[in-house]
Design a protein around this motif. Structure first.
Motif, PDB file in Angstrom:
ATOM      1  N   LEU A   1       3.206   6.536   3.273  1.00 21.07           N
ATOM      2  CA  LEU A   1       4.224   6.881   2.284  1.00 21.07           C
ATOM      3  C   LEU A   1       5.623   6.744   2.872  1.00 21.07           C
ATOM      4  CD1 LEU A   1       2.505   9.976   0.649  1.00 21.07           C
ATOM      5  CD2 LEU A   1       3.070   7.833  -0.517  1.00 21.07           C
ATOM      6  N   MET A   2       5.772   7.151   4.144  1.00 21.89           N
ATOM      7  CA  MET A   2       7.077   7.030   4.792  1.00 21.89           C
ATOM      8  C   MET A   2       7.479   5.566   4.941  1.00 21.89           C
ATOM      9  SD  MET A   2       7.886  10.196   5.242  1.00 21.89           S
ATOM     10  CE  MET A   2       6.944  10.481   3.731  1.00 21.89           C
ATOM     11  N   MET A   3       6.526   4.728   5.344  1.00 21.23           N
ATOM     12  CA  MET A   3       6.822   3.313   5.503  1.00 21.23           C
ATOM     13  C   MET A   3       7.045   2.636   4.157  1.00 21.23           C
ATOM     14  SD  MET A   3       7.063   2.869   8.686  1.00 21.23           S
ATOM     15  CE  MET A   3       7.319   1.098   8.609  1.00 21.23           C
ATOM     16  N   ALA A   4       6.327   3.088   3.123  1.00 24.37           N
ATOM     17  CA  ALA A   4       6.570   2.544   1.773  1.00 24.37           C
ATOM     18  C   ALA A   4       8.003   2.850   1.346  1.00 24.37           C
ATOM     19  CB  ALA A   4       5.580   3.147   0.781  1.00 24.37           C
ATOM     20  N   GLY A   5       8.479   4.066   1.660  1.00 26.86           N
ATOM     21  CA  GLY A   5       9.855   4.418   1.349  1.00 26.86           C
ATOM     22  C   GLY A   5      10.861   3.526   2.047  1.00 26.86           C
ATOM     23  N   ASP A   6      10.488   3.022   3.226  1.00 35.22           N
ATOM     24  CA  ASP A   6      11.360   2.119   3.969  1.00 35.22           C
ATOM     25  C   ASP A   6      11.239   0.677   3.471  1.00 35.22           C
ATOM     26  OD1 ASP A   6      13.224   1.651   6.153  1.00 35.22           O
ATOM     27  OD2 ASP A   6      11.580   0.695   7.212  1.00 35.22           O
ATOM     28  N   TRP A   7       9.992   0.200   3.304  1.00 34.44           N
ATOM     29  CA  TRP A   7       9.759  -1.200   2.924  1.00 34.44           C
ATOM     30  C   TRP A   7      10.220  -1.509   1.508  1.00 34.44           C
ATOM     31  CZ3 TRP A   7       9.298  -4.520   6.514  1.00 34.44           C
ATOM     32  CH2 TRP A   7       8.549  -4.284   7.669  1.00 34.44           C
TER      33      TRP A   7
ATOM     34  N   GLY B   1       0.881   0.644   7.727  1.00 32.69           N
ATOM     35  CA  GLY B   1       2.307   0.829   7.493  1.00 32.69           C
ATOM     36  C   GLY B   1       3.139  -0.424   7.650  1.00 32.69           C
ATOM     37  N   ASN B   2       2.844  -1.237   8.667  1.00 32.52           N
ATOM     38  CA  ASN B   2       3.632  -2.439   8.911  1.00 32.52           C
ATOM     39  C   ASN B   2       2.960  -3.702   8.379  1.00 32.52           C
ATOM     40  OD1 ASN B   2       5.099  -0.581  10.382  1.00 32.52           O
ATOM     41  ND2 ASN B   2       5.595  -2.016  11.996  1.00 32.52           N
ATOM     42  N   GLY B   3       1.828  -3.552   7.719  1.00 31.61           N
ATOM     43  CA  GLY B   3       1.122  -4.699   7.176  1.00 31.61           C
ATOM     44  C   GLY B   3       0.861  -4.563   5.693  1.00 31.61           C
ATOM     45  N   LEU B   4      -0.212  -3.877   5.353  1.00 28.78           N
ATOM     46  CA  LEU B   4      -0.626  -3.767   3.954  1.00 28.78           C
ATOM     47  C   LEU B   4       0.439  -3.104   3.087  1.00 28.78           C
ATOM     48  CD1 LEU B   4      -2.954  -4.232   1.965  1.00 28.78           C
ATOM     49  CD2 LEU B   4      -3.825  -1.964   2.569  1.00 28.78           C
ATOM     50  N   ILE B   5       1.007  -1.989   3.577  1.00 31.89           N
ATOM     51  CA  ILE B   5       2.018  -1.284   2.792  1.00 31.89           C
ATOM     52  C   ILE B   5       3.258  -2.155   2.601  1.00 31.89           C
ATOM     53  CG2 ILE B   5       3.567   0.711   2.766  1.00 31.89           C
ATOM     54  CD1 ILE B   5       0.650   1.356   2.121  1.00 31.89           C
ATOM     55  N   ALA B   6       3.623  -2.921   3.623  1.00 31.76           N
ATOM     56  CA  ALA B   6       4.792  -3.802   3.504  1.00 31.76           C
ATOM     57  C   ALA B   6       4.583  -4.845   2.419  1.00 31.76           C
ATOM     58  CB  ALA B   6       5.061  -4.475   4.856  1.00 31.76           C
TER      59      ALA B   6
ATOM     60  N   ALA C   1       8.288  -3.854  -5.446  1.00 26.35           N
ATOM     61  CA  ALA C   1       9.738  -3.898  -5.616  1.00 26.35           C
ATOM     62  C   ALA C   1      10.144  -5.071  -6.497  1.00 26.35           C
ATOM     63  CB  ALA C   1      10.418  -3.996  -4.249  1.00 26.35           C
ATOM     64  N   ASN C   2       9.497  -6.210  -6.291  1.00 28.48           N
ATOM     65  CA  ASN C   2       9.771  -7.387  -7.114  1.00 28.48           C
ATOM     66  C   ASN C   2       9.381  -7.135  -8.564  1.00 28.48           C
ATOM     67  OD1 ASN C   2      10.349 -10.497  -7.013  1.00 28.48           O
ATOM     68  ND2 ASN C   2       8.476 -10.283  -8.214  1.00 28.48           N
ATOM     69  N   LEU C   3       8.252  -6.447  -8.775  1.00 32.30           N
ATOM     70  CA  LEU C   3       7.811  -6.108 -10.129  1.00 32.30           C
ATOM     71  C   LEU C   3       8.833  -5.235 -10.836  1.00 32.30           C
ATOM     72  CD1 LEU C   3       5.510  -5.994 -12.311  1.00 32.30           C
ATOM     73  CD2 LEU C   3       4.672  -3.957 -11.129  1.00 32.30           C
ATOM     74  N   LEU C   4       9.317  -4.203 -10.143  1.00 27.69           N
ATOM     75  CA  LEU C   4      10.270  -3.282 -10.759  1.00 27.69           C
ATOM     76  C   LEU C   4      11.605  -3.954 -11.054  1.00 27.69           C
ATOM     77  CD1 LEU C   4       9.694  -0.063  -8.587  1.00 27.69           C
ATOM     78  CD2 LEU C   4       8.999  -0.404 -10.956  1.00 27.69           C
ATOM     79  N   ALA C   5      12.124  -4.677 -10.061  1.00 27.75           N
ATOM     80  CA  ALA C   5      13.473  -5.217 -10.184  1.00 27.75           C
ATOM     81  C   ALA C   5      13.550  -6.426 -11.101  1.00 27.75           C
ATOM     82  CB  ALA C   5      14.014  -5.578  -8.800  1.00 27.75           C
TER      83      ALA C   5
ATOM     84  N   GLY D   1      12.451  -5.770 -15.210  1.00 26.11           N
ATOM     85  CA  GLY D   1      13.861  -5.792 -15.592  1.00 26.11           C
ATOM     86  C   GLY D   1      14.628  -4.515 -15.341  1.00 26.11           C
ATOM     87  N   PHE D   2      14.173  -3.667 -14.393  1.00 25.86           N
ATOM     88  CA  PHE D   2      14.879  -2.415 -14.120  1.00 25.86           C
ATOM     89  C   PHE D   2      16.070  -2.601 -13.187  1.00 25.86           C
ATOM     90  CE2 PHE D   2      10.577  -0.378 -14.993  1.00 25.86           C
ATOM     91  CZ  PHE D   2      10.938   0.000 -16.291  1.00 25.86           C
ATOM     92  N   GLY D   3      16.208  -3.778 -12.612  1.00 23.28           N
ATOM     93  CA  GLY D   3      17.358  -4.056 -11.765  1.00 23.28           C
ATOM     94  C   GLY D   3      17.118  -3.721 -10.298  1.00 23.28           C
ATOM     95  N   PRO D   4      18.043  -4.152  -9.420  1.00 25.49           N
ATOM     96  CA  PRO D   4      17.830  -4.011  -7.975  1.00 25.49           C
ATOM     97  C   PRO D   4      17.884  -2.587  -7.444  1.00 25.49           C
ATOM     98  CG  PRO D   4      20.020  -4.882  -8.429  1.00 25.49           C
ATOM     99  CD  PRO D   4      19.284  -4.868  -9.733  1.00 25.49           C
ATOM    100  N   VAL D   5      18.342  -1.620  -8.244  1.00 29.67           N
ATOM    101  CA  VAL D   5      18.368  -0.235  -7.761  1.00 29.67           C
ATOM    102  C   VAL D   5      17.029   0.458  -7.962  1.00 29.67           C
ATOM    103  CG1 VAL D   5      19.087   0.945  -9.886  1.00 29.67           C
ATOM    104  CG2 VAL D   5      19.918   1.768  -7.655  1.00 29.67           C
ATOM    105  N   ALA D   6      16.148  -0.107  -8.803  1.00 24.68           N
ATOM    106  CA  ALA D   6      14.858   0.528  -9.100  1.00 24.68           C
ATOM    107  C   ALA D   6      13.978   0.699  -7.862  1.00 24.68           C
ATOM    108  CB  ALA D   6      14.122  -0.276 -10.175  1.00 24.68           C
ATOM    109  N   PRO D   7      13.889  -0.288  -6.953  1.00 22.47           N
ATOM    110  CA  PRO D   7      13.068  -0.076  -5.761  1.00 22.47           C
ATOM    111  C   PRO D   7      13.519   1.120  -4.919  1.00 22.47           C
ATOM    112  CG  PRO D   7      13.539  -2.408  -6.026  1.00 22.47           C
ATOM    113  CD  PRO D   7      14.379  -1.678  -7.028  1.00 22.47           C
TER     114      PRO D   7
END
Length: 462
Positions: A48-54, A174-179, A186-190, A194-200
């Motif tokens: 979850l922490m790495m997802a928040g970063d990636w 964390g550095n593989g699958l989650i990334a 992030a691509n799906l959301l933004a 259509g939620f824009g680049p701030v959604a991720p």
């Protein structure tokens, strides 16, 4: 050339799947049920922490550009992040050792959530505050969680060899699958939704909040040196003395700085290296390919560390040498293949060769993370673990800031050549670390005993 991307990605994914499914008892470490429960809890939080970063990574630059800032303004924002990590990292690391690693992990969640919130503002000063908070968060991410894990693992009496299992799984996830999943989400959301680049960034804040709730409800607190008589300056002096007095710690810090400095430089350079004439390359797909390569590396590392007869210090010499060669490929390919001058189009043959080399480098990165974690758990004294780990990041952050400031001053080949030299130096220092470790094997450093003798000497006014 689209078929080339799918071939590389599919081939690497197939190799990773085959390696994971083909593991035998020799490749696995026999563990206990309490340890597995402890490990799975940590892996959930770490993921979850790495997802928040990636989730933030793919859209940071794009968001700033959408707010109307030019390359120079954006470069200063990035420098602020690395600079704050350098300036405040050691302080927060020392506070983690003194005030508690669990508190430090919660602080990471809070500061990174606040950093995500600042992305809603187009004001440059607000975004600068967000970058400073992000830099502090990065220092905590790469020190507090590992320090908590090692201390809690030892406190619960688990086999020290089992740490390598947690390290390898954490990097694999964390550095593989989650990334990969985070990049696609992030691509799906933004874009797709259509939620824009701030959604991720909002999604990242949600992941961090969930992770913080799990930490608060299921983690116990642990400390480095809980002595209330030691202020921050005393802790800094103690950590610096430990590095200066133990060659193994100093070598480990130099190796980490050389490799990570080259790795972060690669992050900035791979795009212009693969598209020197603005070729149309699928950045997201290539990023996902790199992450699969990293997963392959972590899978290899888990097999290597499961063999008690094979020392981390030994095989990492080869890993650093291979990584040094892979970052020479942009130079070699320019000599062997005439560079194209045509603007646009698809990826060139020379860039295809570089891409394959970059995938090998990312596999080396996947091997590096759990292996360096294993060596840190062996050589860094528990009472100042977070402080020393953040000391290691000072030269790294200085190097990255210099590279960012001068990224347009030198040709890409010169930058890659410099990174290759650094990685070769890391291989040489790794060799020295192995020799020193072997020479001290018969006389292991007993940090607890040293501390007790120092206290006794102080009481006798010696």
């Amino acid at each position: 050339m689209d078929a080339f991307y799918y071939l590389v990605f599919g081939g690497l994914a197939a190799v990773v799947a085959a390696m994971e499914l083909s593991k035998t008892s020799r490749d696995r470490v026999a563990t206990s049920s309490p340890f597995n429960a402890f490990k799975n809890n940590y892996l959930l939080v770490y993921s979850l922490m790495m997802a928040g970063d990636w989730l933030q990574g793919p859209y940071v630059y794009y968001l700033y550009s959408q707010y109307g800032f030019d390359k120079g303004d954006i470069g200063r924002l990035f420098i602020a992040g690395f600079g704050s990590s350098m300036l405040f990292g050691t302080i927060v690391g020392s506070l983690a050792d003194k005030r508690g690693r669990k508190r430090a992990c919660v602080t990471y969640c809070i500061t990174y959530i606040l950093s995500c919130i600042t992305k809603h503002s187009p004001e440059y000063k607000v975004l600068m505050v967000g970058r400073i908070l992000g830099g502090i968060s990065t220092s905590l991410l790469f020190s507090a969680f590992e320090s908590w894990l090692v201390a809690e693992h030892n406190k619960r009496g688990f086999d020290p060899q089992w740490l390598s299992v947690t390290f390898a799984k954490a990097i694999f996830l964390g550095n593989g699958l989650i990334a990969i999943v985070s990049g696609l989400f992030a691509n799906l959301l933004a874009d797709n939704l259509g939620f824009g680049p701030v959604a991720p960034f909002d999604a990242a804040a949600c992941c961090l909040a969930i992770g913080m709730a799990i930490i608060l409800s299921s983690w116990s607190e642990n400390y480095g040196d809980p002595s209330d008589s030691k202020d921050l300056i005393t802790q800094f002096k103690g950590a610096a003395a430990a590095i200066a007095s133990d060659e193994k710690i100093a070598l480990l810090g130099a190796i980490q700085s050389l490799f990570e400095g080259s790795m972060y430089t690669f992050v900035f350079l791979w795009t212009p290296a693969l598209s020197p004439n603005d070729e149309d390359i699928p950045h997201g797909f290539i990023f996902a390919t790199f992450m699969v390569s990293s997963m392959l590396g972590s899978s290899i590392a888990s097999r290597l560390m499961a063999r008690g007869t094979l020392k981390v210090e030994s095989y990492m010499q080869i890993v650093f040498a291979i990584s040094a060669f892979t970052l020479l490929l942009p130079i070699i390919s320019n000599f062997l293949v005439a560079p194209s001058t045509a603007k646009g189009g698809s990826i060139s043959f020379g860039s295809c060769i570089q891409l394959l080399g970059f995938c090998v480098f990312e596999a080396c990165v996947g091997i590096f993370w759990p292996s360096i974690m294993k060596m840190r758990s062996q050589y860094i004294p528990e009472e100042a673990r977070s402080t020393i780990m953040n000391f290691f990041r000072i030269p790294l952050n200085i190097f990255v800031c210099i590279v960012l400031y001068n990224v347009n001053a030198f040709p890409i080949t010169i930058m890659f050549g410099m990174c290759s030299i650094f990685l070769f130096m890391a291989s040489v220092l790794q060799r020295r670390l192995m020799v020193v470790a072997e020479s001290h094997k018969s006389k292991p450093q007993d940090w607890t005993g040293l501390k007790e003798r120092d206290d006794e000497a102080e009481s006798l006014n010696i």
